[in-house]
Design an enzyme around this catalytic site. Structure first.
Site, short mmCIF file in Angstrom:
data_model
loop_
_atom_site.label_atom_id
_atom_site.label_comp_id
_atom_site.label_asym_id
_atom_site.label_seq_id
_atom_site.Cartn_x
_atom_site.Cartn_y
_atom_site.Cartn_z
N LYS A 1 -5.32 5.00 -0.99
CA LYS A 1 -5.32 4.08 0.15
C LYS A 1 -6.62 4.17 0.92
CE LYS A 1 -1.04 2.68 -0.39
NZ LYS A 1 -0.79 1.35 -0.97
N ASP B 1 -6.85 0.63 -2.09
CA ASP B 1 -5.85 -0.33 -1.61
C ASP B 1 -5.84 -0.32 -0.08
OD1 ASP B 1 -3.66 -1.89 -1.08
OD2 ASP B 1 -2.22 -0.66 -2.19
N GLU C 1 -7.81 -3.62 -3.51
CA GLU C 1 -6.49 -4.27 -3.44
C GLU C 1 -6.15 -4.69 -2.01
OE1 GLU C 1 -3.67 -2.24 -5.81
OE2 GLU C 1 -2.02 -2.54 -4.40
N GLU D 1 1.30 -8.23 -4.53
CA GLU D 1 2.54 -7.50 -4.27
C GLU D 1 3.31 -8.08 -3.09
OE1 GLU D 1 0.38 -3.70 -3.07
OE2 GLU D 1 2.06 -3.64 -1.70
N ASP E 1 5.28 -8.53 -8.64
CA ASP E 1 6.28 -7.46 -8.45
C ASP E 1 7.66 -8.03 -8.75
OD1 ASP E 1 8.12 -5.59 -7.49
OD2 ASP E 1 6.74 -4.89 -5.94
N HIS F 1 2.93 -4.40 -9.85
CA HIS F 1 2.97 -3.57 -8.64
C HIS F 1 4.22 -2.68 -8.63
CE1 HIS F 1 4.50 -3.08 -4.39
NE2 HIS F 1 3.38 -2.40 -4.36
#
Ligand SMILES: [Mg+2]
Length: 370
Positions: free
Chosen positions: A171, A199, A225, A251, A274, A300
């Site tokens: 992250k 992400d 992401e 996602e 997803d 995802h």
């Protein structure tokens, strides 16, 4: 074959149960409760299928109510082989409840259960039922780790590397300085021959994302992401034109139609559908549209179902290995040397342990975490 009975259930499961290792957070939220809404389907021939969806702590009771009130009555008596037309019928029927969100995830739970029961009735694992393109694929290790210190983050990512993963995702979304320091520390720890994705979970606007990308580009990122909220397709398109780093998103898109403008405008290079929002039916539509646009798909989360879907399309890039539900499942996904292999049991094979979940059937006093 007809659907004879359905049972919808709702659970609120606190973090301590599924992730006892510590805090789990991303740029805009920290996760303290996951709500699971499950749907079991039985046919008149004795086959049973399982579907589910989840939310991060809110709204499970609304999904459960929509399933019980509006969706289950449409399923009973139907042939599960009609799942694709049922998916369309339900989206049309529930259009005025909303074209995504609660509507989409409730339909997804039903759609997953119907595909599962079809494959179970055929005595085939779901990927073989859908049609095999491959029998395994590379998995990348992923973690919701913005709440970890840099030292804890490096230890976690290094641990996944030592397990044989050749690609990792972390992250971002702290201050620019903190993000750069954390990415540099992980890159140095895992080496240049490891793919590294980051992400942001919708943390920025276009200008801020552009600023971040300029300082992150030297770390040879495999993708960035969700730098932006999903409604900003124009922002994604501008950003993608301005950077060599592939952008990933999807996602938080709930219907195949929401992917269409991304494909038409070349706004992303890594679509991430997803199944718990799109259903199997919607997921396969997105994968097919991505193929037509010359793009891969990188599913995802929920690796236990996505491993089947990814092995049953020609354009799957990899599988996100994020074992958040592992402690709640009867059987974990098989990963060896960073390769994921679908189980050869009939259906998708993903089942939550009744023993693990039953204390958290909603509503319960002890999980009213406020
Ligand atoms: Mg993400």
């Amino acid at each position: 074959m007809r659907v004879a009975a359905c049972r919808a259930s709702h659970y609120r499961v606190p973090r301590e149960v599924w992730w006892p290792g510590g805090r789990i957070g991303a740029s805009l939220y920290e996760i303290s409760v996951i709500e699971l809404v499950t749907l079991e389907v039985e046919t008149d021939e004795g086959a049973s299928g399982f579907g589910f969806t989840y939310t991060v702590g809110h709204g499970g009771s609304a999904i459960h109510a929509l399933l019980e009130d509006a969706i289950v009555p449409e399923l009973v008596g139907r042939d599960p082989h009609d799942v694709e037309s049922i998916w369309h019928e339900l989206h049309t029927k529930l259009h005025f409840v909303g074209a995504g969100g609660v509507t989409a995830v409730a339909i997804a739970a039903a759609d997953i259960a119907l595909w599962d029961v079809r494959a179970v009735a055929a005595a085939l694992p779901l990927y073989r039922y859908l049609g095999v393109h491959r029998t395994s694929l590379p998995a990348y290790a992923s973690a919701v780790n913005l709440a970890l210190s840099t030292a804890e983050l490096v230890e976690q990512m290094g641990g996944y590397r030592a397990q044989g993963f050749a690609a990792l995702k972390m992250k971002v979304g702290k201050s620019l300085r903190d993000d750069v320091d954390r990415v540099r520390a992980v890159r140095e720890a895992v080496g240049d021959d490891c793919e590294l994705m980051v992400d942001a979970n919708m943390a920025w606007d276009v200008a801020e994302a552009g600023r971040r990308l300029r300082v992150l580009e030297p770390f040879a990122l495999a993708w960035l992401e969700e730098p932006l909220p999903p409604h900003d397709v124009d922002g994604f398109a501008r950003l993608q034109r301005a950077t060599s780093v592939p952008l990933a998103a999807g996602e938080t898109l709930f219907t195949p139609d929401e992917f269409t403008p991304y494909f038409r405008r070349g706004a992303i290079r890594i679509p991430q559908p997803d199944v718990i929002r799109l259903g199997v039916t919607g997921w396969r539509r997105v994968a097919s549209a991505a193929l037509d646009a010359g793009l891969p798909v990188a599913p995802h989360f929920i690796p236990e179902i996505h491993v089947h879907l990814a092995c049953a399309v020609p354009n799957a890039l990899n599988l996100e290995y994020l074992p958040i539900f592992e402690l709640l499942l009867e059987a974990p996904l098989r990963i060896e040397d960073g390769q994921a292999t679908p189980p050869d049991t009939p259906g998708h094979g993903m089942r939550f342990s009744e023993q693990a979940l039953s204390p958290y059937r909603a509503p319960t006093e002890e999980v009213q975490l406020r």
